[in-house]
Write an enzyme that holds these catalytic residues in place. Structure first.
Site, PDB file in Angstrom:
ATOM      1  N   CYS A  13       0.870  -1.174   0.000  1.00 43.11           N
ATOM      2  CA  CYS A  13       0.000   0.000   0.000  1.00 43.11           C
ATOM      3  C   CYS A  13       0.907   1.224   0.000  1.00 43.11           C
ATOM      4  CB  CYS A  13      -1.007  -0.013   1.151  1.00 43.11           C
ATOM      5  SG  CYS A  13      -0.328   0.096   2.805  1.00 43.11           S
ATOM      6  N   CYS A  87      -2.408   1.402  -4.220  1.00 41.62           N
ATOM      7  CA  CYS A  87      -1.218   2.182  -4.577  1.00 41.62           C
ATOM      8  C   CYS A  87      -1.217   2.559  -6.047  1.00 41.62           C
ATOM      9  CB  CYS A  87       0.067   1.466  -4.184  1.00 41.62           C
ATOM     10  SG  CYS A  87       0.376  -0.091  -4.978  1.00 41.62           S
ATOM     11  N   CYS A  91       2.734   0.894  -8.123  1.00 42.53           N
ATOM     12  CA  CYS A  91       3.137  -0.494  -7.892  1.00 42.53           C
ATOM     13  C   CYS A  91       3.801  -1.048  -9.144  1.00 42.53           C
ATOM     14  CB  CYS A  91       1.922  -1.367  -7.555  1.00 42.53           C
ATOM     15  SG  CYS A  91       1.185  -0.974  -5.984  1.00 42.53           S
TER      16      CYS A  91
END
Length: 139
Positions: A13, A87, A91
């Site tokens: 996250c 995210c 990511c």
């Protein structure tokens, strides 16, 4: 599945201070050494969210020693399953990895009352993931 092939899961996250910490703690508790567990954040906070620590303590899991960690390419490459939690584009994506995107509210700035339902949803999803990737042998 052979003992040599322990699945590894990375929870990601943004701040690695809430959702990913809860998910990693639940997976560690529920799967034990049947799964390798990592968590990281694309922009890690300085500390784990105190309301998250409190909510997890209510389930008997102590995460006071956990520290938010920065997401590295190596951590993604070393993982079989990557679970992202809001995210977005930050990511990294690599071919051959299994990605799960769990849309969950961000507990940042929330009190423990707001964190509890997020915690409970994460635990439910982790139980399903454990059953799928690392089922306990039933005696």
């Amino acid at each position: 599945m052979s003992d040599a092939a322990t699945p590894s899961v990375l929870f990601v996250c943004v701040h690695n201070a809430g959702r990913s910490q809860m998910a990693a703690a639940f997976l560690t508790r529920l799967a034990g050494d049947r799964v390798q567990v990592r968590s990281a954040g694309s922009a890690p906070a300085d500390t784990v969210n105190p309301a998250v620590i409190e909510a997890m303590a209510e389930t008997g899991i102590d995460i006071t020693a956990e520290v938010p960690k920065v997401l590295t390419v190596e951590a993604v490459q070393a993982s079989d399953v990557v679970v992202t939690m809001g995210c977005g584009d930050t990511c990294p994506v690599f071919p051959g990895k299994r990605y799960l995107d769990w849309e969950l509210p961000d507990p940042a700035g929330q009190g423990v009352e707001a964190v509890r339902p997020i915690r409970d949803e994460i635990e439910k999803r982790i139980r399903g993931l454990v059953d799928e990737i690392a089922p306990a042998s039933r005696a």
